[in-house]
Design a protein around this motif. Structure first.
Motif, PDB file in Angstrom:
ATOM      1  N   GLY A   1       0.741  -1.181   0.081  1.00  0.00           N
ATOM      2  CA  GLY A   1       0.183  -0.173  -0.029  1.00  0.00           C
ATOM      3  C   GLY A   1       1.009   1.278  -0.037  1.00  0.00           C
ATOM      4  O   GLY A   1       0.167   2.290  -0.135  1.00  0.00           O
ATOM      5  N   LEU A   2       2.196   1.250   0.232  1.00  0.00           N
ATOM      6  CA  LEU A   2       2.985   2.328   0.054  1.00  0.00           C
ATOM      7  C   LEU A   2       3.253   2.672  -1.419  1.00  0.00           C
ATOM      8  O   LEU A   2       3.481   1.507  -2.116  1.00  0.00           O
ATOM      9  CB  LEU A   2       4.297   2.042   0.704  1.00  0.00           C
ATOM     10  CG  LEU A   2       4.262   2.296   2.491  1.00  0.00           C
ATOM     11  CD1 LEU A   2       5.723   1.700   2.917  1.00  0.00           C
ATOM     12  CD2 LEU A   2       3.897   3.370   2.811  1.00  0.00           C
ATOM     13  N   PRO A   3       3.578   3.898  -1.730  1.00  0.00           N
ATOM     14  CA  PRO A   3       4.123   4.141  -3.195  1.00  0.00           C
ATOM     15  C   PRO A   3       5.491   3.567  -3.257  1.00  0.00           C
ATOM     16  O   PRO A   3       6.289   3.267  -2.185  1.00  0.00           O
ATOM     17  CB  PRO A   3       4.213   5.840  -3.125  1.00  0.00           C
ATOM     18  CG  PRO A   3       3.279   6.076  -2.090  1.00  0.00           C
ATOM     19  CD  PRO A   3       3.286   5.082  -1.100  1.00  0.00           C
ATOM     20  N   PRO A   4       5.701   3.141  -4.621  1.00  0.00           N
ATOM     21  CA  PRO A   4       7.207   2.637  -4.764  1.00  0.00           C
ATOM     22  C   PRO A   4       8.383   3.456  -4.119  1.00  0.00           C
ATOM     23  O   PRO A   4       9.376   2.950  -3.794  1.00  0.00           O
ATOM     24  CB  PRO A   4       7.205   2.332  -6.486  1.00  0.00           C
ATOM     25  CG  PRO A   4       5.644   2.213  -6.478  1.00  0.00           C
ATOM     26  CD  PRO A   4       4.877   3.174  -5.508  1.00  0.00           C
ATOM     27  N   SER A   5       8.203   4.937  -4.369  1.00  0.00           N
ATOM     28  CA  SER A   5       9.046   5.824  -3.949  1.00  0.00           C
ATOM     29  C   SER A   5       9.465   5.559  -2.479  1.00  0.00           C
ATOM     30  O   SER A   5      10.552   5.585  -1.743  1.00  0.00           O
ATOM     31  CB  SER A   5       8.825   7.140  -4.218  1.00  0.00           C
ATOM     32  OG  SER A   5       7.448   7.380  -3.762  1.00  0.00           O
ATOM     33  N   LEU A   6       8.251   5.651  -1.462  1.00  0.00           N
ATOM     34  CA  LEU A   6       8.466   5.207  -0.310  1.00  0.00           C
ATOM     35  C   LEU A   6       9.161   4.045   0.100  1.00  0.00           C
ATOM     36  O   LEU A   6       9.784   3.837   1.390  1.00  0.00           O
ATOM     37  CB  LEU A   6       7.007   5.497   0.490  1.00  0.00           C
ATOM     38  CG  LEU A   6       6.857   7.051   0.627  1.00  0.00           C
ATOM     39  CD1 LEU A   6       5.280   6.905   1.445  1.00  0.00           C
ATOM     40  CD2 LEU A   6       7.599   7.843   1.113  1.00  0.00           C
ATOM     41  N   VAL A   7       8.563   3.014  -0.470  1.00  0.00           N
ATOM     42  CA  VAL A   7       9.338   1.493  -0.351  1.00  0.00           C
ATOM     43  C   VAL A   7      10.777   1.713  -0.512  1.00  0.00           C
ATOM     44  O   VAL A   7      11.822   1.329   0.205  1.00  0.00           O
ATOM     45  CB  VAL A   7       8.796   0.526  -1.336  1.00  0.00           C
ATOM     46  CG1 VAL A   7       9.759  -0.687  -1.183  1.00  0.00           C
ATOM     47  CG2 VAL A   7       7.221   0.169  -1.000  1.00  0.00           C
ATOM     48  N   ALA A   8      11.338   2.513  -1.516  1.00  0.00           N
ATOM     49  CA  ALA A   8      12.691   2.624  -2.070  1.00  0.00           C
ATOM     50  C   ALA A   8      13.124   3.624  -0.827  1.00  0.00           C
ATOM     51  O   ALA A   8      14.398   3.373  -0.600  1.00  0.00           O
ATOM     52  CB  ALA A   8      12.806   3.509  -3.380  1.00  0.00           C
ATOM     53  N   LEU A   9      12.602   4.687  -0.367  1.00  0.00           N
ATOM     54  CA  LEU A   9      13.242   5.509   0.550  1.00  0.00           C
ATOM     55  C   LEU A   9      13.439   4.732   1.910  1.00  0.00           C
ATOM     56  O   LEU A   9      14.461   4.956   2.838  1.00  0.00           O
ATOM     57  CB  LEU A   9      12.322   6.595   0.869  1.00  0.00           C
ATOM     58  CG  LEU A   9      12.738   7.811   1.899  1.00  0.00           C
ATOM     59  CD1 LEU A   9      14.121   8.298   1.426  1.00  0.00           C
ATOM     60  CD2 LEU A   9      11.597   8.855   2.062  1.00  0.00           C
ATOM     61  N   ALA A  10      12.407   3.809   2.208  1.00  0.00           N
ATOM     62  CA  ALA A  10      12.709   3.130   3.485  1.00  0.00           C
ATOM     63  C   ALA A  10      13.903   2.195   3.406  1.00  0.00           C
ATOM     64  O   ALA A  10      14.949   2.277   4.270  1.00  0.00           O
ATOM     65  CB  ALA A  10      11.440   2.107   3.593  1.00  0.00           C
ATOM     66  N   LYS A  11      14.017   1.433   2.203  1.00  0.00           N
ATOM     67  CA  LYS A  11      15.296   0.437   1.894  1.00  0.00           C
ATOM     68  C   LYS A  11      16.654   1.737   1.790  1.00  0.00           C
ATOM     69  O   LYS A  11      17.604   1.107   2.739  1.00  0.00           O
ATOM     70  CB  LYS A  11      15.056   0.141   0.893  1.00  0.00           C
ATOM     71  CG  LYS A  11      14.080  -0.959   0.488  1.00  0.00           C
ATOM     72  CD  LYS A  11      14.138  -2.135   1.353  1.00  0.00           C
ATOM     73  CE  LYS A  11      15.453  -2.922   0.498  1.00  0.00           C
ATOM     74  NZ  LYS A  11      15.569  -4.380   1.417  1.00  0.00           N
ATOM     75  N   ILE A  12      16.461   2.545   1.410  1.00  0.00           N
ATOM     76  CA  ILE A  12      17.674   3.714   1.416  1.00  0.00           C
ATOM     77  C   ILE A  12      18.123   4.114   2.737  1.00  0.00           C
ATOM     78  O   ILE A  12      19.194   4.207   3.354  1.00  0.00           O
ATOM     79  CB  ILE A  12      17.440   4.879   0.537  1.00  0.00           C
ATOM     80  CG1 ILE A  12      17.460   4.436  -0.958  1.00  0.00           C
ATOM     81  CG2 ILE A  12      18.355   5.988   0.685  1.00  0.00           C
ATOM     82  CD1 ILE A  12      16.686   5.471  -2.128  1.00  0.00           C
ATOM     83  N   THR A  13      17.035   4.331   3.698  1.00  0.00           N
ATOM     84  CA  THR A  13      17.130   4.876   4.983  1.00  0.00           C
ATOM     85  C   THR A  13      17.945   3.715   5.761  1.00  0.00           C
ATOM     86  O   THR A  13      18.645   4.159   6.494  1.00  0.00           O
ATOM     87  CB  THR A  13      15.808   5.282   5.648  1.00  0.00           C
ATOM     88  OG1 THR A  13      15.303   6.223   4.946  1.00  0.00           O
ATOM     89  CG2 THR A  13      15.952   5.914   7.126  1.00  0.00           C
ATOM     90  N   ALA A  14      17.308   2.828   5.740  1.00  0.00           N
ATOM     91  CA  ALA A  14      18.122   1.623   6.444  1.00  0.00           C
ATOM     92  C   ALA A  14      19.477   1.253   5.969  1.00  0.00           C
ATOM     93  O   ALA A  14      20.503   0.986   6.691  1.00  0.00           O
ATOM     94  CB  ALA A  14      16.988   0.069   5.866  1.00  0.00           C
ATOM     95  N   HIS A  15      19.746   1.572   4.658  1.00  0.00           N
ATOM     96  CA  HIS A  15      21.178   1.362   4.152  1.00  0.00           C
ATOM     97  C   HIS A  15      22.047   2.680   4.817  1.00  0.00           C
ATOM     98  O   HIS A  15      23.091   2.279   5.283  1.00  0.00           O
ATOM     99  CB  HIS A  15      21.260   1.695   2.588  1.00  0.00           C
ATOM    100  CG  HIS A  15      22.729   1.761   2.344  1.00  0.00           C
ATOM    101  ND1 HIS A  15      23.088   2.886   1.903  1.00  0.00           N
ATOM    102  CD2 HIS A  15      23.364   0.797   1.607  1.00  0.00           C
ATOM    103  CE1 HIS A  15      24.441   2.907   1.508  1.00  0.00           C
ATOM    104  NE2 HIS A  15      24.359   1.531   1.512  1.00  0.00           N
ATOM    105  N   TRP A  16      21.447   3.555   4.930  1.00  0.00           N
ATOM    106  CA  TRP A  16      22.342   4.853   5.653  1.00  0.00           C
ATOM    107  C   TRP A  16      22.355   4.389   6.943  1.00  0.00           C
ATOM    108  O   TRP A  16      23.560   4.727   7.738  1.00  0.00           O
ATOM    109  CB  TRP A  16      21.671   5.767   5.395  1.00  0.00           C
ATOM    110  CG  TRP A  16      22.140   7.290   6.021  1.00  0.00           C
ATOM    111  CD1 TRP A  16      23.194   7.783   5.776  1.00  0.00           C
ATOM    112  CD2 TRP A  16      22.027   7.885   7.418  1.00  0.00           C
ATOM    113  NE1 TRP A  16      23.898   8.629   6.619  1.00  0.00           N
ATOM    114  CE2 TRP A  16      23.047   8.855   7.826  1.00  0.00           C
ATOM    115  CE3 TRP A  16      21.032   7.598   8.160  1.00  0.00           C
ATOM    116  CZ2 TRP A  16      22.907   9.381   8.779  1.00  0.00           C
ATOM    117  CZ3 TRP A  16      21.066   8.337   9.320  1.00  0.00           C
ATOM    118  CH2 TRP A  16      22.163   9.276   9.588  1.00  0.00           C
TER     119      TRP A  16
END
Length: 222
Positions: A88-103
């Motif tokens: 239910g999340l936009p793909p951009s927010l899924v990507a941002l969550a993954k990027i945040t975890a990477h950081w």
């Protein structure tokens, strides 16, 4: 929506802590590469002090690139990426969550490891706050642009080879601004403009990179 976003970040953090090889590998690469430069440049303290800003930033850039090829690849291989995009999340927010975890799992440990490396290379202690401020901004930029690049090459043949070729030219301005701020602080010149340019780079990357990464994720699963 915010609850799902935070839950996705927490999920990736748990996975990273359970399989800590990527984080440990990035930190070890950062430290070992930085300690090899004195062997190549010689024992001159002045030369090491002069080269230290560039050494630290180049090592941080290369270390942050190491885990990127598996940022989305593991989920694509086991099919969980499709499930993440159906939350239910936009793909951009899924990507941002993954990027945040990477950081959080790569950028923050590199910040901690940068202090002893800077002291070893002879940087004055008065420049350490500038170093950490620059790396704080720069590591976020590295994760954002790296995540965007990882999503674009997702599923491509030899994606691990294409990723550095795509990311390195885009991240070079951040490296230049970050190293220039440290060098300016070391020589007594104004360092704020370089950090402001780095902050402007981050401000542009925060909205644009997740959108591009989300488009890359959507294309990879279709």
């Amino acid at each position: 929506m915010m609850g799902l976003f935070c839950a996705l970040i927490a999920r990736d953090l748990r996975l990273a802590l359970r399989h800590g090889a990527d984080t440990l590998g990035a930190v070890l690469f950062f430290i070992l590469t930085g300690t090899l430069f004195p062997l190549a440049l010689g024992p001159s303290p002045d030369l090491l002090r002069h080269m230290a800003p560039g050494i630290i930033w180049v090592c941080a850039l290369l270390a942050a690139l190491l885990p990127l090829d598996r940022l989305f690849g593991a989920e694509l291989e086991d099919g969980s990426l499709d499930q993440l995009l159906l939350l239910g999340l936009p793909p951009s927010l899924v990507a941002l969550a993954k990027i945040t975890a990477h950081w959080l799992t790569t950028g923050v440990p590199l910040l901690v490891a940068a202090v002893p490396l800077a002291i070893m290379l002879g940087l004055p202690t008065s420049t350490l706050p500038i170093l950490l401020a620059g790396l704080l901004l720069g590591s976020m930029v590295l994760s954002l642009i790296g995540g965007m690049g990882a999503s674009i090459v997702l599923g491509a043949r030899r994606g691990g080879v294409l990723l550095p070729l795509l990311v390195l030219p885009l991240i070079t301005p951040a490296l230049i601004f970050g190293a220039a701020a440290i060098d300016a602080a070391r020589t007594g010149l104004p360092w704020a403009p370089d950090l402001e340019l780095l902050g402007a780079f981050l401000a542009a990357a925060i909205p644009l990179c997740p959108l591009a990464a989300g488009a890359g994720l959507r294309a990879a699963v279709e």
